[in-house]
Every structure is written in C-alpha cells, then in structure tokens.
Design an enzyme around this catalytic site. Structure first.
Site, PDB file in Angstrom:
ATOM      1  CG  ASP A   1       1.034   2.342 -13.012  1.00  0.00           C
ATOM      2  OD1 ASP A   1       2.160   2.552 -12.504  1.00  0.00           O
ATOM      3  OD2 ASP A   1       0.040   3.054 -12.740  1.00  0.00           O
TER       4      ASP A   1
ATOM      5  CG  ASP B   1       1.988   4.828 -10.303  1.00  0.00           C
ATOM      6  OD1 ASP B   1       1.370   3.910  -9.744  1.00  0.00           O
ATOM      7  OD2 ASP B   1       1.529   5.462 -11.270  1.00  0.00           O
TER       8      ASP B   1
ATOM      9  CG  HIS C   1      -3.002  10.196  -8.814  1.00  0.00           C
ATOM     10  ND1 HIS C   1      -1.945  10.808  -9.443  1.00  0.00           N
ATOM     11  CD2 HIS C   1      -3.149   8.977  -9.418  1.00  0.00           C
ATOM     12  CE1 HIS C   1      -1.478  10.007 -10.393  1.00  0.00           C
ATOM     13  NE2 HIS C   1      -2.190   8.891 -10.390  1.00  0.00           N
TER      14      HIS C   1
ATOM     15  CG  HIS D   1      -0.471   7.317 -13.950  1.00  0.00           C
ATOM     16  ND1 HIS D   1      -0.663   5.966 -13.751  1.00  0.00           N
ATOM     17  CD2 HIS D   1      -1.038   7.618 -15.146  1.00  0.00           C
ATOM     18  CE1 HIS D   1      -1.337   5.466 -14.787  1.00  0.00           C
ATOM     19  NE2 HIS D   1      -1.571   6.444 -15.646  1.00  0.00           N
TER      20      HIS D   1
END
Length: 309
Positions: A246, A162, A125, A164
């Site tokens: 995740d 991931d 991120h 996200h």
C-alpha cells in the site's frame, strides 16, 4: 531457485462491509497475476489450518478465546470501527496462520528456497491481546516465533515495508533481543506509532518513517542507510517479510509514491541479506495493498524477485 506460493479459498470467506478496502478481490487480483507465464515455475500449495498453539506463540489465551466467542454465524461483528468478523473470518485467519507456519517449515526444511503466503486478513497491526487495523493474528510474528521454538533458530528478522507501521509486531517483540523488527512506513499515519526513537528494550526495533509524498528514492535510501546495515550487523538466520504493497502510488489509503520496481528492488536487497546470513531463507506474508492494479504489479515484482528474476 524454488519459490513456494501458498493461498487458500478461505480467504474469500472473510467478508468485510461494502466499500471496505480490505476485500476478497485482493486475493483474486493476486491469483490472476500469478497465473502469468513467467510464474509457471512457482510451486503452489494450499495454506493449511493453523493450530491454537501456534496462535498462542504471540497472542494471549484470553484474546484468542474472546475472538472465537465473537465469531458470528451470520452477519458481521465489529471489533473496532474498521475491523470486523464474518462467519468465514475465523477459518481465513487460521489459514493465514497455518500458511505462515507451513511456509516456514518448507523453507527451513529446504523444500523451498523462499515462500510467499497470499492470504487475508493481514496481521501486522494485531497486538498480543487486541485486534485492530483489519488484523486479527500477526502471521509474520507467529512465523518468526515458530522458527525459534520448533527449530532453535537464534536470530530472526521481520522486515515490514507496508505503508502503515506494524505496531503489533513491534509490540510483540519490543523486549526480545532475538528478533529484529525493521519498518518503513508513512508517518504521520495510522496507527500513529513507528517513530525513529522507538527502538525496543534491546535496540532491536529499527523504524525508518517516511513523509507523505516520498517516493522510491527516499524509500531506497531508508533501506540503504538505516535498515540494511542494521540487518547485516544482526545477521538473521531467517528473514520474514511483512509484505504490504500500500506504499504504491496508486493506493487509496496513503500518500507514498512507490512503484512496483521499488518492491522488486527491496526484495532483492533482502535476499542478499538472507543469502549472506540465513542460507537464503525468506518467508513473505501478505499485509496491505488496496488498489488492485497497484497490488498486482507490486506482487508480480516481489514474487519475480523471489524467483530470482
């Protein structure tokens, strides 16, 4: 097949607030599962400290200097509502960068067939000049750029599973025709980016968003029908994985329903691509994964696949 795993005790020194999902126990859980008998043939090492020059491959000097200035001598400093620094965070982040570089060096030199870097905080991120989403420096992007700048590798792919979307990696490589960024992720979900229409300046961004509740079948279909064909056509000479776990069904931060076997499957598929175009060279760096049992099972499946199991 020689698989290198790099960790460092500095990962435990990066402290987060009580109850925060990105916590030192994540690394303890990974280290525990990788002590199992089936992992006895792993090559293990400590992540060295990275250099500021390496960080500057993907992040601007003002941002790097600002983080160094903000690094506390006690307590926590908040960079945003969920991203913070403790006195041990700077070293932990620099060890993450150093681990990604060292893994890349080992794989390119042929000292390891592939590598997994199990450090924290995560990185995908972190944009060129902004920390967010628990992330300070984008280790996967730095590894890709290091391989290009030092070793003259023309085409690198960064593949991110991931849950996200890796907005930082997308931001860094948006206008770069020499790096392909591919991502599966839940959408809508933090950070809000990752639509299939986001393709980059040179059509080298490949987003395959998944919906809340999707499981292994939809995940595998996204790879089989969209990501893997694009990777085959791009023919990367090095493959970097942003290995977030995740999307596992147990994870508290999202609502995809992947199992550990899905992570093993996708790892083997990416190894097939790497075998075909990159001499098998894969560098995998840890991103998310916040349920400890789900993280352990998923990492075990991922690393076992890297080992050729």
């Amino acid at each position: 097949m020689t698989t290198l795993v790099l960790t460092h005790a500095a990962s435990f020194g990066h402290l987060t607030p009580p109850g925060h999902p990105e916590r030192p126990d994540r690394i303890r859980a990974i280290e525990e599962v990788l002590t199992g008998d089936r992992f006895r043939n792993l090559t293990r090492g400590e992540a060295p400290e990275g250099s500021l020059d390496s960080v500057a491959l993907c992040h601007n000097e003002h941002y790097i200097g600002e983080l160094r200035h903000l690094s506390p001598t006690d307590g926590l400093v908040y960079l945003d509502s969920d991203t913070s620094m403790s006195p041990g965070t700077w070293e932990a982040a620099m060890r993450g960068v150093g681990g990604a570089i060292a893994a890349t060096e080992a794989v390119i030199a042929g000292d390891a067939s592939n590598a997994f870097v199990a450090t924290r905080p995560p990185g995908h991120h972190a944009e060129t000049g902004r920390a967010m989403g628990f992330c300070l420096f984008d280790q996967a992007a730095i590894a890709a750029r290091h391989a290009q700048r030092k070793h003259g590798i023309d085409r690198v792919a960064v593949v991110d599973f991931d849950v996200h979307h890796g907005n930082g990696t997308q931001d860094i490589f948006w206008a770069d025709r020499s790096v392909m960024y591919c991502s599966t992720h839940q959408m809508p979900l933090f950070p809000g980016s990752g639509a299939i229409s986001e393709r980059g300046d040179h059509d080298t961004i490949v987003n395959a968003p998944l919906a809340s509740g999707d499981g292994g079948a939809k995940f595998r279909s996204a790879f089989d029908n969209l990501i893997l064909p694009r990777l085959e056509k791009f023919a990367p000479e090095l493959l970097v994985i942003s290995a977030g776990f995740d999307a596992h069904s147990r994870d508290p931060l999202a609502n995809l329903n992947l199992s550990a076997s899905d992570f093993g499957w996708v790892t083997r598929k990416l190894m097939d691509i790497a075998d075909a175009t990159a001499g098998g060279r894969i560098v995998s760096v840890l991103e998310g994964g916040y349920d400890l049992k789900g993280l352990q099972d998923s990492v075990a499946a991922h690393v076992a696949a890297l080992m050729g199991a």
